[in-house]
Design an enzyme around this catalytic site. Sequence first.
Site, PDB file in Angstrom:
ATOM      1  N   HIS A  47       7.829 -47.733  74.020  1.00  0.00           N
ATOM      2  CA  HIS A  47       6.910 -46.590  73.960  1.00  0.00           C
ATOM      3  C   HIS A  47       7.408 -45.537  74.940  1.00  0.00           C
ATOM      4  CE1 HIS A  47       2.429 -45.119  73.852  1.00  0.00           C
ATOM      5  NE2 HIS A  47       3.278 -44.116  74.025  1.00  0.00           N
ATOM      6  N   HIS A  59       8.580 -41.338  74.784  1.00  0.00           N
ATOM      7  CA  HIS A  59       8.793 -40.086  74.058  1.00  0.00           C
ATOM      8  C   HIS A  59       9.983 -39.396  74.705  1.00  0.00           C
ATOM      9  CE1 HIS A  59       4.750 -40.321  72.136  1.00  0.00           C
ATOM     10  NE2 HIS A  59       4.474 -41.010  73.236  1.00  0.00           N
ATOM     11  N   HIS A 103       0.010 -44.445  67.681  1.00  0.00           N
ATOM     12  CA  HIS A 103      -0.823 -44.318  68.872  1.00  0.00           C
ATOM     13  C   HIS A 103      -2.272 -44.471  68.413  1.00  0.00           C
ATOM     14  CE1 HIS A 103       2.692 -42.645  70.792  1.00  0.00           C
ATOM     15  NE2 HIS A 103       2.045 -42.306  71.891  1.00  0.00           N
ATOM     16  N   GLU A 105      -6.011 -44.825  72.666  1.00  0.00           N
ATOM     17  CA  GLU A 105      -5.617 -44.301  73.986  1.00  0.00           C
ATOM     18  C   GLU A 105      -6.851 -43.624  74.581  1.00  0.00           C
ATOM     19  OE1 GLU A 105      -2.615 -41.224  73.858  1.00  0.00           O
ATOM     20  OE2 GLU A 105      -2.261 -41.290  76.035  1.00  0.00           O
ATOM     21  N   ASP A 111       6.038 -44.172  78.488  1.00  0.00           N
ATOM     22  CA  ASP A 111       5.408 -43.052  77.768  1.00  0.00           C
ATOM     23  C   ASP A 111       6.182 -41.744  77.976  1.00  0.00           C
ATOM     24  OD1 ASP A 111       3.542 -42.093  75.971  1.00  0.00           O
ATOM     25  OD2 ASP A 111       1.855 -42.054  77.359  1.00  0.00           O
ATOM     26  N   ASP A 112       5.854 -41.017  79.034  1.00  0.00           N
ATOM     27  CA  ASP A 112       6.490 -39.725  79.339  1.00  0.00           C
ATOM     28  C   ASP A 112       6.834 -39.709  80.831  1.00  0.00           C
ATOM     29  OD1 ASP A 112       5.874 -38.206  76.691  1.00  0.00           O
ATOM     30  OD2 ASP A 112       3.949 -39.066  77.298  1.00  0.00           O
TER      31      ASP A 112
HETATM   32  N1  ADE Z   1       2.920 -37.465  72.998  1.00  0.00           N
HETATM   33  C1  ADE Z   1       3.587 -37.726  74.127  1.00  0.00           C
HETATM   34  N2  ADE Z   1       2.897 -38.568  74.896  1.00  0.00           N
HETATM   35  C2  ADE Z   1       1.758 -38.885  74.221  1.00  0.00           C
HETATM   36  C3  ADE Z   1       0.651 -39.715  74.477  1.00  0.00           C
HETATM   37  N3  ADE Z   1       0.535 -40.426  75.597  1.00  0.00           N
HETATM   38  N4  ADE Z   1      -0.340 -39.764  73.562  1.00  0.00           N
HETATM   39  C4  ADE Z   1      -0.246 -39.056  72.443  1.00  0.00           C
HETATM   40  N5  ADE Z   1       0.767 -38.260  72.153  1.00  0.00           N
HETATM   41  C5  ADE Z   1       1.775 -38.174  73.029  1.00  0.00           C
HETATM   42 ZN    ZN Z   2       2.850 -42.131  73.820  1.00  0.00          ZN
END
Ligand code: ADE
Ligand code: ZN
Length: 326
Positions: A14, A16, A194, A197, A275-276
């Site tokens: 997971h 991005h 997703h 969340e 994630d990011d």
């Molecule tokens: N795009 C990038 N990170 C995300 C996240 N945590 N939830 C939904 N879309 C995303």
């Molecule tokens: Zn994500």
Amino acid sequence: MPDLITLLPKAELHLHIEGTLEPEMMFSLAARNHVGLPFETVEAVRAAYEFTDLQSFLDIYYRGAAALHTSQDFEDLMWAYLVRAAGDGVCHAEMFFDPQTHTERGIGFQVFMTGFARARERAGRELGITTGLIMCFLRHLGEPAALDTLEAAAPFFDELIGVGLDSSEVGYPPSRFQEVMGRAREAGLHVVAHAGEEGPPEYVWEALDLLGAERIDHGVRSESDPALVSRLAADRIPLTMCPLSNVRLRVFDRIEDHNLKRLMDAGVKVTINSDDPAYFGGYVADNYRAVQQGLGMSDAEMSQLARNSIEASFLDAGMKAQLLGD
Ligand code: ADE
Ligand code: ZN
């Protein structure tokens, strides 16, 4: 000396790729492409990363991704991530990308797919790391735009392992994306989404039952529905959790409150991911460390989480056995 967490062979499931754009690279790409940025300094960018929820993050994340223009930019971005991931003990990465963020700016598939292919090929050669690409549809743009995107991606299906669903969650239920996900499945692509969340457990049910999702990205809000937790455990549906993301986006106030261990103890196949990472203050090993400290988990549990990540990947059984040392 690398610590146990770094040494554990692990998969990242997971991630991005646009969320790995560090402020320093944002500035170097802007200079190289002679484009302006809405920030004066790297410090000003970092100072803007004070999020109140998912949407407040997405607004900044999409602005940051606009610094990416050329194949070289996408290659540099992915290569930097893969070097960093390999240093964290990642031996396999299944990476999300958001084509609509780029096609909406007039940047076509050929541009980013060329850069991704070069970075992945180099990572296989120089880092000994295997990779996969999962194309995500932006749910706030709706299903017709997702269908157009799937069609535009058709020449590149060989380079994809699957499709996913991301962006704003509440108000955009998975049920709206049944046709596009059905078509992707027919094309032989894996499906993930997703869900849960910020959105309710119903969205997780829909992702499973209406989209055929094989993994749920996040899924933390499943906990409030015991029947759903039982279903996830019984069907061995992996959750790709991102603990530092959840704290930064205020899904949980503190890492100590995270439900990862409770869901793992309930028999759910949980994995840890970043994630990011450029936005949430940590790459994958940082997420493992935060969880181990915050939730008081043992080395054996950390080792199980790393095994889960390989088992939950889309690698074939032979590759999984090799990475697991079975
Ligand atoms: N795009 C990038 N990170 C995300 C996240 N945590 N939830 C939904 N879309 C995303
Ligand atoms: Zn994500």
